[in-house]
Design a protein around this motif. Structure first.
Motif, PDB file in Angstrom:
ATOM      1  N   ALA A 272      13.525   3.508   2.843  1.00 27.70           N
ATOM      2  CA  ALA A 272      13.432   4.335   1.496  1.00 27.70           C
ATOM      3  C   ALA A 272      11.890   4.539   1.434  1.00 27.70           C
ATOM      4  CB  ALA A 272      13.852   3.302   0.405  1.00 27.70           C
ATOM      5  N   LEU A 273      10.998   3.993   1.673  1.00 33.59           N
ATOM      6  CA  LEU A 273       9.483   4.362   1.513  1.00 33.59           C
ATOM      7  C   LEU A 273       9.357   5.515   2.551  1.00 33.59           C
ATOM      8  CD1 LEU A 273       7.705   0.955   1.413  1.00 33.59           C
ATOM      9  CD2 LEU A 273       7.938   2.664  -0.433  1.00 33.59           C
ATOM     10  N   ALA A 274      10.185   5.462   3.742  1.00 36.79           N
ATOM     11  CA  ALA A 274       9.649   6.624   4.736  1.00 36.79           C
ATOM     12  C   ALA A 274      10.260   7.863   4.014  1.00 36.79           C
ATOM     13  CB  ALA A 274      10.445   6.332   6.141  1.00 36.79           C
ATOM     14  N   PHE A 275      11.430   7.740   3.587  1.00 35.04           N
ATOM     15  CA  PHE A 275      12.137   8.933   3.353  1.00 35.04           C
ATOM     16  C   PHE A 275      11.277   9.488   2.023  1.00 35.04           C
ATOM     17  CE2 PHE A 275      15.047  10.973  -0.071  1.00 35.04           C
ATOM     18  CZ  PHE A 275      15.317  11.797   0.522  1.00 35.04           C
ATOM     19  N   LEU A 276      10.746   8.762   0.859  1.00 32.84           N
ATOM     20  CA  LEU A 276      10.036   9.181  -0.159  1.00 32.84           C
ATOM     21  C   LEU A 276       8.516   9.784   0.234  1.00 32.84           C
ATOM     22  CD1 LEU A 276      10.624   6.424  -2.701  1.00 32.84           C
ATOM     23  CD2 LEU A 276      11.435   8.750  -2.792  1.00 32.84           C
TER      24      LEU A 276
ATOM     25  N   CYS B 267       0.812   6.611   5.860  1.00 32.32           N
ATOM     26  CA  CYS B 267       1.681   5.672   5.633  1.00 32.32           C
ATOM     27  C   CYS B 267       3.088   5.794   5.987  1.00 32.32           C
ATOM     28  CB  CYS B 267       1.759   5.574   3.968  1.00 32.32           C
ATOM     29  SG  CYS B 267       0.505   5.000   3.101  1.00 32.32           S
ATOM     30  N   LEU B 268       3.602   7.240   6.305  1.00 32.87           N
ATOM     31  CA  LEU B 268       4.668   7.433   6.939  1.00 32.87           C
ATOM     32  C   LEU B 268       4.992   6.986   8.384  1.00 32.87           C
ATOM     33  CD1 LEU B 268       7.553   9.060   6.910  1.00 32.87           C
ATOM     34  CD2 LEU B 268       6.174  10.973   7.595  1.00 32.87           C
ATOM     35  N   SER B 269       3.796   6.935   8.763  1.00 33.99           N
ATOM     36  CA  SER B 269       3.630   6.543  10.346  1.00 33.99           C
ATOM     37  C   SER B 269       4.011   4.998  10.465  1.00 33.99           C
ATOM     38  CB  SER B 269       2.489   6.875  11.064  1.00 33.99           C
ATOM     39  OG  SER B 269       2.312   8.045  11.161  1.00 33.99           O
ATOM     40  N   PHE B 270       3.408   4.235   9.394  1.00 35.15           N
ATOM     41  CA  PHE B 270       3.956   2.662   9.175  1.00 35.15           C
ATOM     42  C   PHE B 270       5.432   2.664   8.853  1.00 35.15           C
ATOM     43  CE2 PHE B 270       4.212  -1.140   7.170  1.00 35.15           C
ATOM     44  CZ  PHE B 270       3.639  -1.944   7.927  1.00 35.15           C
ATOM     45  N   CYS B 271       5.694   3.396   8.068  1.00 29.67           N
ATOM     46  CA  CYS B 271       7.027   2.945   7.438  1.00 29.67           C
ATOM     47  C   CYS B 271       8.229   3.249   8.363  1.00 29.67           C
ATOM     48  CB  CYS B 271       7.389   3.586   6.246  1.00 29.67           C
ATOM     49  SG  CYS B 271       6.499   3.028   4.703  1.00 29.67           S
ATOM     50  N   TYR B 272       7.940   4.440   9.059  1.00 28.50           N
ATOM     51  CA  TYR B 272       9.008   4.924  10.134  1.00 28.50           C
ATOM     52  C   TYR B 272       9.167   3.851  11.296  1.00 28.50           C
ATOM     53  CZ  TYR B 272      11.218   7.286  13.585  1.00 28.50           C
ATOM     54  OH  TYR B 272      12.109   8.131  14.490  1.00 28.50           O
TER      55      TYR B 272
ATOM     56  N   THR C 147      12.984  -2.745  12.876  1.00 28.61           N
ATOM     57  CA  THR C 147      13.384  -4.049  12.083  1.00 28.61           C
ATOM     58  C   THR C 147      14.434  -3.615  11.098  1.00 28.61           C
ATOM     59  OG1 THR C 147      12.200  -3.493  10.055  1.00 28.61           O
ATOM     60  CG2 THR C 147      11.144  -5.079  11.767  1.00 28.61           C
ATOM     61  N   LYS C 148      14.722  -2.343  10.998  1.00 28.80           N
ATOM     62  CA  LYS C 148      15.946  -1.904  10.427  1.00 28.80           C
ATOM     63  C   LYS C 148      15.815  -2.113   8.804  1.00 28.80           C
ATOM     64  CE  LYS C 148      17.666  -0.867  14.312  1.00 28.80           C
ATOM     65  NZ  LYS C 148      17.510   0.560  14.652  1.00 28.80           N
ATOM     66  N   SER C 149      14.611  -2.355   8.570  1.00 28.44           N
ATOM     67  CA  SER C 149      14.293  -2.769   6.904  1.00 28.44           C
ATOM     68  C   SER C 149      14.764  -1.422   6.151  1.00 28.44           C
ATOM     69  CB  SER C 149      12.778  -3.060   6.899  1.00 28.44           C
ATOM     70  OG  SER C 149      12.366  -2.997   5.433  1.00 28.44           O
ATOM     71  N   ARG C 150      15.483  -1.874   4.958  1.00 30.23           N
ATOM     72  CA  ARG C 150      15.921  -1.025   4.190  1.00 30.23           C
ATOM     73  C   ARG C 150      14.827  -0.399   3.127  1.00 30.23           C
ATOM     74  NH1 ARG C 150      19.243   1.570   6.959  1.00 30.23           N
ATOM     75  NH2 ARG C 150      21.144   0.257   7.585  1.00 30.23           N
TER      76      ARG C 150
ATOM     77  N   TRP D 198       0.885  -1.209   0.085  1.00 26.70           N
ATOM     78  CA  TRP D 198      -0.033  -0.021   0.007  1.00 26.70           C
ATOM     79  C   TRP D 198       0.922   1.300   0.085  1.00 26.70           C
ATOM     80  CZ3 TRP D 198      -2.228   2.212   5.063  1.00 26.70           C
ATOM     81  CH2 TRP D 198      -2.953   3.323   4.797  1.00 26.70           C
ATOM     82  N   CYS D 199       1.991   1.198   0.799  1.00 28.05           N
ATOM     83  CA  CYS D 199       2.563   2.497   1.073  1.00 28.05           C
ATOM     84  C   CYS D 199       3.702   2.722  -0.301  1.00 28.05           C
ATOM     85  CB  CYS D 199       3.670   2.346   2.041  1.00 28.05           C
ATOM     86  SG  CYS D 199       2.922   2.421   3.756  1.00 28.05           S
ATOM     87  N   SER D 200       3.937   1.359  -1.088  1.00 27.48           N
ATOM     88  CA  SER D 200       4.642   1.586  -2.273  1.00 27.48           C
ATOM     89  C   SER D 200       3.794   1.982  -3.186  1.00 27.48           C
ATOM     90  CB  SER D 200       5.235   0.191  -2.572  1.00 27.48           C
ATOM     91  OG  SER D 200       5.950  -0.486  -1.551  1.00 27.48           O
ATOM     92  N   VAL D 201       2.697   1.630  -3.311  1.00 33.09           N
ATOM     93  CA  VAL D 201       1.797   2.170  -4.546  1.00 33.09           C
ATOM     94  C   VAL D 201       1.320   3.659  -4.380  1.00 33.09           C
ATOM     95  CG1 VAL D 201      -0.540   2.122  -5.570  1.00 33.09           C
ATOM     96  CG2 VAL D 201       0.688  -0.001  -4.779  1.00 33.09           C
TER      97      VAL D 201
END
Length: 481
Positions: free
Chosen positions: A250-254, A232-237, A243-246, A170-173
């Motif tokens: 990246a999604l959080a930055f975008l 979406c930013l709340s979830f990704c951050y 988890t240190k997921s890259r 969802w965040c990617s889309v």
């Protein structure tokens, strides 16, 4: 009724992606939330309402659960082990009764703001039954039933991996649509995503604010896109920090970049509010001497941004003038603008309606506010408001003291979904017009409630093995500090 072939085509594509990920309904439901202006059909019989495609996936999910052979037994387990489900059921019943009864019982005794004919703006009118009583109640009940259906699926089967994939997709889309919309406008192509905007809403997609294009992504307006970016930013951050997921990093930055470029006051104020706990967390890590490299990276980037801004200002004092005017008009002076004063008046009339109905409310869908808490008080009244607050407290509490009885990945997913729901509440508190908290709220309620049940089960099993003097189960041993 008019079927949207574009909407059905998108639904089919999402189902294929979900099937490839081995969870077509759960992943499909979450990913469909990225399409904020794509309807599956238009219902002309009830005011031209156009249900978005997420309603299609929610209905499929509920149907799949109802079709299970052990449905009644599973449902009994849900109601027996998850007490918030009783509150949710009571709230749905109260909302349905109130939506039918209160606009008739208090007809003409107060005035409210409602959607005008042909969905062209909002007008003030005496309280009376409107099509919104049907549509808004339908969305609310659909969300509640979806939460119960998810509880059935999550209580006995480990489907949190599907939840995680769904949210990341969802965040990617959302990011892809935001970038496409921005690039299309900057390149002079206009609204290149207009073919997927099949809802009957007013589409404010080609608007310039102080020289900046307002990004709308796949939503109908910039404020909706900004609110979605915040969620979406709340979830990704949170998922990145846990988890240190890259990918999440990246999604959080975008998402942060898109949020800052969205020109949405809801996004800016919401970001400021949600930045407070982040700042407190980093400050606590610094004072306790336990800062990790990600927190150091955040501080370094903020320092670099500050130094860069100061250097640019020294070189050209007028460089940031357009940005300053944008923030001034969208945030600082928003309340004094015509739009801000209009929305403030909506809230005043909503609170007045709450008082004039003796705290019972005007019924779900009977009015339009500009803040979710005020809409809850106005439409659901004191009784419904107490039940809604009870459900909100479940989400606020999250796993609580049970965090030590679940594995780190499960804790990361649950915490991220919790942050996502709280971001949704924050965005809704700044601009939502209905008492419906949205599908993310209901998904988070199901994820947190079932995870707490499973954690209690793990804790009780651990206690029993310790009392019997046997080794703890190898599946997961809570960490000791």
């Amino acid at each position: 009724m008019q079927i949207s072939f574009v909407g059905l085509l998108i639904c089919a594509g999402i189902l294929v992606i979900g099937y490839y990920c081995r969870a077509p309904l759960i992943i499909g439901l979450i990913v469909s939330l990225a399409f904020g202006a794509t309807a599956v059909m238009t219902l002309s019989a009830i005011g031209g309402s156009s249900p978005l495609i997420y309603t299609f996936f929610a209905a499929l999910l509920i149907t799949a659960v109802v079709s299970r052979r052990r449905m009644w037994r599973d449902l009994g387990h849900v109601f027996g082990k998850i007490r918030p489900v009783w509150v949710l059921t009571g709230l749905m019943l109260y909302a349905m009764v109130g939506a039918w009864l209160f606009p008739r019982f208090f007809a003409g005794q107060t005035s409210v703001f409602v959607q005008a004919a042909m969905r062209r703006g909002v007008i003030e009118a005496p309280l009376a039954p409107v099509s919104g009583n049907i549509t808004q109640t339908g969305y609310f009940v659909l969300g509640g039933l979806t939460a119960i259906a998810l509880c059935v699926l999550l209580l006995h089967e480990n489907r949190l991996e599907s939840i995680r994939r769904g949210f990341l997709l969802w965040c990617s889309v959302h990011v892809v649509f935001g970038l496409l919309d921005l690039l299309g406008k900057v390149a002079g192509a206009g609204d290149i995503l207009s073919p997927i905007r099949t809802a009957s809403y007013a589409m404010l997609t080609e608007v310039i604010e102080n020289g900046f294009w307002r990004i709308t992504g796949a939503a109908s307006e910039a404020s909706s896109f900004g609110g979605g970016s915040l969620v979406c930013l709340s979830f990704c951050y949170v998922y990145w920090r846990k988890t240190k997921s890259r990918v999440a990093q990246a999604l959080a930055f975008l998402l942060l970049v898109l949020l800052l470029l969205s020109t949405s006051s809801v996004a800016y104020v919401g970001l400021a509010v949600l930045s407070i706990p982040v700042a407190l967390s980093i400050s606590w890590s610094f004072l306790s001497g336990r800062m990790d490299k990600d927190e150091i990276l955040i501080i370094a980037l903020l320092a670099l941004a500050a130094v860069t801004v100061l250097a640019i200002v020294q070189y050209d004092e007028e460089f940031f003038a357009p940005f300053v005017h944008l923030i001034d008009s969208m945030v600082l002076n928003k309340a004094s603008s015509a739009s801000g004063q209009e929305r403030a008046y909506w809230n005043i009339k909503s609170l007045q309606a709450f008082v004039e109905t003796g705290g019972l409310g005007v019924g779900l869908g009977s009015s339009r506010a500009s803040s979710w808490p005020i809409a809850v008080a106005s439409q659901l009244g004191l009784v419904g408001g107490v039940m809604m607050v009870t459900l909100l407290l479940v989400i606020l509490r999250g796993m609580g003291s049970l965090k030590g009885h679940i594995d780190p990945e499960t804790n990361a997913v649950v915490s991220s979904v919790q942050a996502c729901a709280l971001g949704s509440v924050a965005a809704g508190s700044l601009g939502a017009g209905s008492a419906d908290p949205g599908m993310i709220f209901f998904i988070a309620l199901a994820v947190i409630s079932t995870s707490r049940v499973n954690a209690r089960k793990s804790r009780d099993a651990t206690i029993r093995t310790i009392q019997l003097g046997q080794p703890e189960p190898l599946a997961y041993r809570p960490a000791t500090h």
